[in-house]
Motif scaffolding. Structure first.
Motif, PDB file in Angstrom:
ATOM      1  N   VAL A   1       1.201  -1.296   0.215  1.00  0.00           N
ATOM      2  CA  VAL A   1      -0.030   0.110  -0.264  1.00  0.00           C
ATOM      3  C   VAL A   1       0.852   1.143  -0.035  1.00  0.00           C
ATOM      4  CG1 VAL A   1      -1.461   1.353   1.105  1.00  0.00           C
ATOM      5  CG2 VAL A   1      -1.682  -1.490   0.924  1.00  0.00           C
ATOM      6  N   MET A   2       2.150   0.973   1.095  1.00  0.00           N
ATOM      7  CA  MET A   2       2.691   2.269   0.507  1.00  0.00           C
ATOM      8  C   MET A   2       3.671   2.677  -0.186  1.00  0.00           C
ATOM      9  SD  MET A   2       2.797   4.129   3.653  1.00  0.00           S
ATOM     10  CE  MET A   2       3.854   5.250   4.029  1.00  0.00           C
ATOM     11  N   ALA A   3       3.429   1.290  -0.879  1.00  0.00           N
ATOM     12  CA  ALA A   3       4.165   1.189  -2.341  1.00  0.00           C
ATOM     13  C   ALA A   3       3.774   2.315  -3.222  1.00  0.00           C
ATOM     14  CB  ALA A   3       4.980   0.222  -2.840  1.00  0.00           C
ATOM     15  N   VAL A   4       1.779   1.814  -3.633  1.00  0.00           N
ATOM     16  CA  VAL A   4       1.070   2.814  -4.283  1.00  0.00           C
ATOM     17  C   VAL A   4       1.357   4.123  -4.622  1.00  0.00           C
ATOM     18  CG1 VAL A   4      -1.102   2.480  -4.263  1.00  0.00           C
ATOM     19  CG2 VAL A   4      -0.177   0.891  -4.641  1.00  0.00           C
ATOM     20  N   PHE A   5       1.195   4.307  -2.605  1.00  0.00           N
ATOM     21  CA  PHE A   5       1.150   6.281  -2.903  1.00  0.00           C
ATOM     22  C   PHE A   5       2.396   6.868  -2.875  1.00  0.00           C
ATOM     23  CE2 PHE A   5      -2.922   4.890  -0.176  1.00  0.00           C
ATOM     24  CZ  PHE A   5      -3.431   5.948  -0.247  1.00  0.00           C
ATOM     25  N   ALA A   6       3.500   5.551  -2.697  1.00  0.00           N
ATOM     26  CA  ALA A   6       4.808   6.714  -2.666  1.00  0.00           C
ATOM     27  C   ALA A   6       5.232   6.635  -4.445  1.00  0.00           C
ATOM     28  CB  ALA A   6       6.120   5.337  -2.247  1.00  0.00           C
ATOM     29  N   ALA A   7       4.955   5.683  -5.276  1.00  0.00           N
ATOM     30  CA  ALA A   7       4.561   5.970  -6.550  1.00  0.00           C
ATOM     31  C   ALA A   7       3.636   7.321  -7.030  1.00  0.00           C
ATOM     32  CB  ALA A   7       4.360   4.227  -6.745  1.00  0.00           C
ATOM     33  N   LEU A   8       2.338   6.912  -6.886  1.00  0.00           N
ATOM     34  CA  LEU A   8       1.582   8.041  -7.539  1.00  0.00           C
ATOM     35  C   LEU A   8       2.309   9.930  -6.791  1.00  0.00           C
ATOM     36  CD1 LEU A   8      -2.140   7.399  -5.342  1.00  0.00           C
ATOM     37  CD2 LEU A   8      -1.298   7.140  -7.653  1.00  0.00           C
ATOM     38  N   TRP A   9       2.967   9.400  -5.400  1.00  0.00           N
ATOM     39  CA  TRP A   9       3.502  10.843  -4.893  1.00  0.00           C
ATOM     40  C   TRP A   9       5.005  10.832  -6.330  1.00  0.00           C
ATOM     41  CZ3 TRP A   9       9.077  11.501  -3.386  1.00  0.00           C
ATOM     42  CH2 TRP A   9       9.078  12.633  -3.133  1.00  0.00           C
ATOM     43  N   ALA A  10       5.071   9.639  -6.076  1.00  0.00           N
ATOM     44  CA  ALA A  10       6.631  10.215  -7.873  1.00  0.00           C
ATOM     45  C   ALA A  10       6.386  10.654  -8.995  1.00  0.00           C
ATOM     46  CB  ALA A  10       7.028   8.404  -7.836  1.00  0.00           C
ATOM     47  N   ILE A  11       5.103  10.042  -8.957  1.00  0.00           N
ATOM     48  CA  ILE A  11       4.396  10.745 -10.326  1.00  0.00           C
ATOM     49  C   ILE A  11       3.978  11.551 -10.909  1.00  0.00           C
ATOM     50  CG2 ILE A  11       2.869   9.867 -12.656  1.00  0.00           C
ATOM     51  CD1 ILE A  11       2.714   7.096 -11.474  1.00  0.00           C
ATOM     52  N   GLU A  12       3.208  12.446  -9.481  1.00  0.00           N
ATOM     53  CA  GLU A  12       2.868  13.560  -9.607  1.00  0.00           C
ATOM     54  C   GLU A  12       3.704  14.865  -9.490  1.00  0.00           C
ATOM     55  OE1 GLU A  12      -0.309  14.391  -9.625  1.00  0.00           O
ATOM     56  OE2 GLU A  12       0.188  16.531  -9.302  1.00  0.00           O
ATOM     57  N   PHE A  13       4.814  14.597  -7.850  1.00  0.00           N
ATOM     58  CA  PHE A  13       5.637  15.494  -8.284  1.00  0.00           C
ATOM     59  C   PHE A  13       7.621  15.262  -9.335  1.00  0.00           C
ATOM     60  CE2 PHE A  13       2.890  15.687  -4.785  1.00  0.00           C
ATOM     61  CZ  PHE A  13       2.443  17.231  -4.913  1.00  0.00           C
TER      62      PHE A  13
ATOM     63  N   LEU B   1       6.574  14.127 -12.374  1.00  0.00           N
ATOM     64  CA  LEU B   1       6.761  13.686 -13.582  1.00  0.00           C
ATOM     65  C   LEU B   1       6.208  15.802 -14.200  1.00  0.00           C
ATOM     66  CD1 LEU B   1       4.969  11.091 -15.270  1.00  0.00           C
ATOM     67  CD2 LEU B   1       7.288  11.457 -15.332  1.00  0.00           C
ATOM     68  N   GLY B   2       5.434  15.791 -12.735  1.00  0.00           N
ATOM     69  CA  GLY B   2       4.737  17.525 -12.861  1.00  0.00           C
ATOM     70  C   GLY B   2       5.807  18.082 -11.998  1.00  0.00           C
ATOM     71  N   ALA B   3       4.851  19.389 -12.593  1.00  0.00           N
ATOM     72  CA  ALA B   3       5.642  20.941 -11.251  1.00  0.00           C
ATOM     73  C   ALA B   3       6.086  20.447  -9.679  1.00  0.00           C
ATOM     74  CB  ALA B   3       4.345  21.934 -11.251  1.00  0.00           C
ATOM     75  N   PRO B   4       7.126  20.866  -9.404  1.00  0.00           N
ATOM     76  CA  PRO B   4       7.444  20.606  -8.074  1.00  0.00           C
ATOM     77  C   PRO B   4       6.631  20.580  -7.006  1.00  0.00           C
ATOM     78  CG  PRO B   4       9.127  22.062  -9.119  1.00  0.00           C
ATOM     79  CD  PRO B   4       8.235  21.989  -9.823  1.00  0.00           C
TER      80      PRO B   4
END
Lengths: 419, 112
Positions: free
Chosen positions: A16-28, A30-33
């Motif tokens: 579960v933590m890995a999924v959230f970490a992946a979402l965080w990594a994708i959001e920030f 690939l996107g704006a800081p």
């Protein structure tokens, strides 16, 4: 055994933590800081992930106690097959048992993998007695996608991406449903949920169309990404309302509580919106024009889903009943908040030219559309884990009370009595 | 129960394998091994044949303790008729031996 259980539980938490970490990594990544900085945003994501970690562990523990412990000796091919046959439609369940029994006879790691993989493929896509209905539904889907693209593109161009995505997704689900089972619509969730769910989805589409017709400039705020997300969420809601997994349809009480919770959430939003706009009754920092209804939309589902699930679990003496109540509450509550939110947003715009969600002034009304599409995702995201936690507490409390009732223990005078 | 088109080579192989000992109940994995077919090919065929009334199914009654009962398969009357029809059609193309006929009908091995 206890050690195995604990190891799997840690694995669930890490996943579960890995999924959230992946979402965080994708959001920030690939996107704006992030505006608040990388560390602060990571801490925030971890805080949001925590209820999900707890909920996942609770569900895992319940599953393990019910059937997982018996599978602790399973190897990976066994797990693969067990996971695949869990998706089999009702009329093919005996074939799942047949394949499982046969896997027990297969020796050798490679042979077991090949056998399990073949059976899993069969379980995921069981053969259909006739391919004609699948072809017909597939062809109708293709035609409907083209028709929706042309018709909606002509009448309401801003809604074209949504219309095409929605029709394509619903058609794909229908084709898959027909392809996977000889009998369609076996696990109905009941008339109330089905009617409310379908009506809710229709109302969501209608209110967006109404907004776009009344305020044509709002179309600029329905970006393709948001339109596809909107279509995916509504298609998912439709699937749950029409043909949910068997495991969600076993408790009538849960369905009733789900409907009641959705009504409460919807009525609460109207009250919150009107209170925030009233000069005498608003609560500074919580319900006022500058804050919008965001405190309500963020915190109310958490509290309401938690309470409804706890009650369902306690009354039915079942964690599953509580989880079902949370799912139905999330489904119908989300749709209700979306529809009511967009209607209220127009009232706010006329009154004070502010956005409903966060009370920001000076933005075009179309921003409400983008806000509430993300609310559509956000309510289940925030509320569901608390529903699961409430269900676990409700089921636990009821079991404890039940034990006390049946076995109050030795009394001071040496006698044991039943209350 | 009507058959609208000729069965595939794999279905034919399964039907003929079952027809070799028509009164014996057979297991799914046993058929996979005999025909060198993957489970992903054999089970859909068994499901279709059962759906069409060509195959009777049963559960093992004397399974040893600790092992789940296995599913058993046997051709029904219409299934045997189909097997006879398929065998008659297949023979001229191969040899007169039933076993050789089966080998002649053996489909390609699946890639993955």
């Amino acid at each position: 055994m206890k050690q195995t259980e604990r190891r799997y539980e840690v694995g669930v938490s890490v996943a579960v933590m890995a999924v959230f970490a992946a979402l965080w990594a994708i959001e920030f990544g690939l996107g704006a800081p992030p505006e608040v900085g990388y560390v602060a945003s990571a801490v925030l994501v971890a805080m949001i992930a925590m209820p999900w970690v707890i909920a996942a562990r609770l569900l895992w523990r319940a599953w393990w106690a019910r059937s997982g412990a018996g599978r602790s000796t399973m190897d990976w091919p066994g797990w693969l097959l067990a996971a695949a046959i869990a998706t089999l439609p009702d009329d093919r369940r005996d074939w799942g048992q047949a394949m499982t029994a046969e896997l027990a006879q297969v020796q050798g790691r490679a042979s077991r993998w090949w056998f399990a993989a073949g059976c899993a493929r069969t379980a995921m896509f069981p053969p259909h007695s006739s391919r004609v209905p699948v072809g017909v539904v597939g062809a109708l889907t293709a035609a409907a996608v083209v028709a929706a693209g042309l018709a909606v593109g002509h009448a309401l161009p801003a809604l074209r991406v949504f219309a095409v995505s929605f029709v394509a997704l619903v058609g794909a689900m229908a084709t898959l449903g027909v392809a996977r089972s000889n009998r369609v619509g076996q696990a109905a969730p009941g008339v109330t949920i089905t009617t409310a769910g379908v009506a809710g989805v229709a109302a969501c589409i209608a209110v967006v169309a109404y907004l776009l017709v009344k305020h044509p400039t709002a179309g600029a705020d329905l970006q393709p990404k948001g339109a596809v997300a909107f279509a995916a969420v509504l298609a998912g809601c439709l699937w749950l309302a029409l043909s949910p997994p068997r495991g969600l349809t076993t408790h009538r009480l849960a369905r009733r509580l789900g409907v009641g919770t959705a009504l409460t959430l919807g009525v609460g939003l109207v009250l919150a919106s009107r209170l925030a706009l009233s000069e005498d009754l608003y609560v500074q920092g919580w319900l006022d024009p500058e804050s919008g209804v965001s405190p309500y939309v963020i915190f109310a589902p958490v509290v309401i889903f938690f309470a409804a699930s706890a009650v369902a679990a306690a009354v039915a003496r079942s964690l599953r009943a509580g989880v079902q109540a949370a799912v139905w509450a999330a489904l119908l509550g989300t749709l209700a908040v979306f529809v009511i939110g967009l209607l209220e947003a127009q009232h706010w715009y006329r009154t004070d030219a502010r956005l409903l969600f966060d009370g920001e002034p000076g933005y075009p009304i179309g921003n409400n559309l983008a806000d509430f599409i993300w609310v559509l995702v956000g309510i289940p995201f925030l509320g569901l884990p608390f529903g699961v936690i409430g269900a676990a507490l409700g089921a636990k409390r009821r079991r404890r009370r039940s034990r006390e009732f049946h076995d109050p223990g030795p009394q001071p005078d040496g006698h044991t009595t039943l209350l | 129960m009507t058959r609208s088109r000729r069965p595939s080579a794999q279905t034919t192989a399964v039907v003929l394998a079952l027809a070799q000992t028509p009164t014996t109940w057979r297991y799914g994995y046993e058929l996979c091994q005999q025909l060198d077919l993957k489970a992903g090919s054999v089970y859909p065929i068994l499901m279709r044949l059962t759906d069409r009334g060509l195959l009777a199914t049963s559960w093992e009654t004397d399974a040893p303790a600790g092992r789940p009962p296995r599913h058993l398969y046997q051709l029904t009357g219409p299934g045997r008729a189909l097997a006879a029809e398929l065998a008659a059609t297949a023979k001229p193309a191969t040899t007169t031996s039933p076993a050789a006929g089966l080998v002649g009908l053996r489909p390609r091995r699946e890639g993955a």
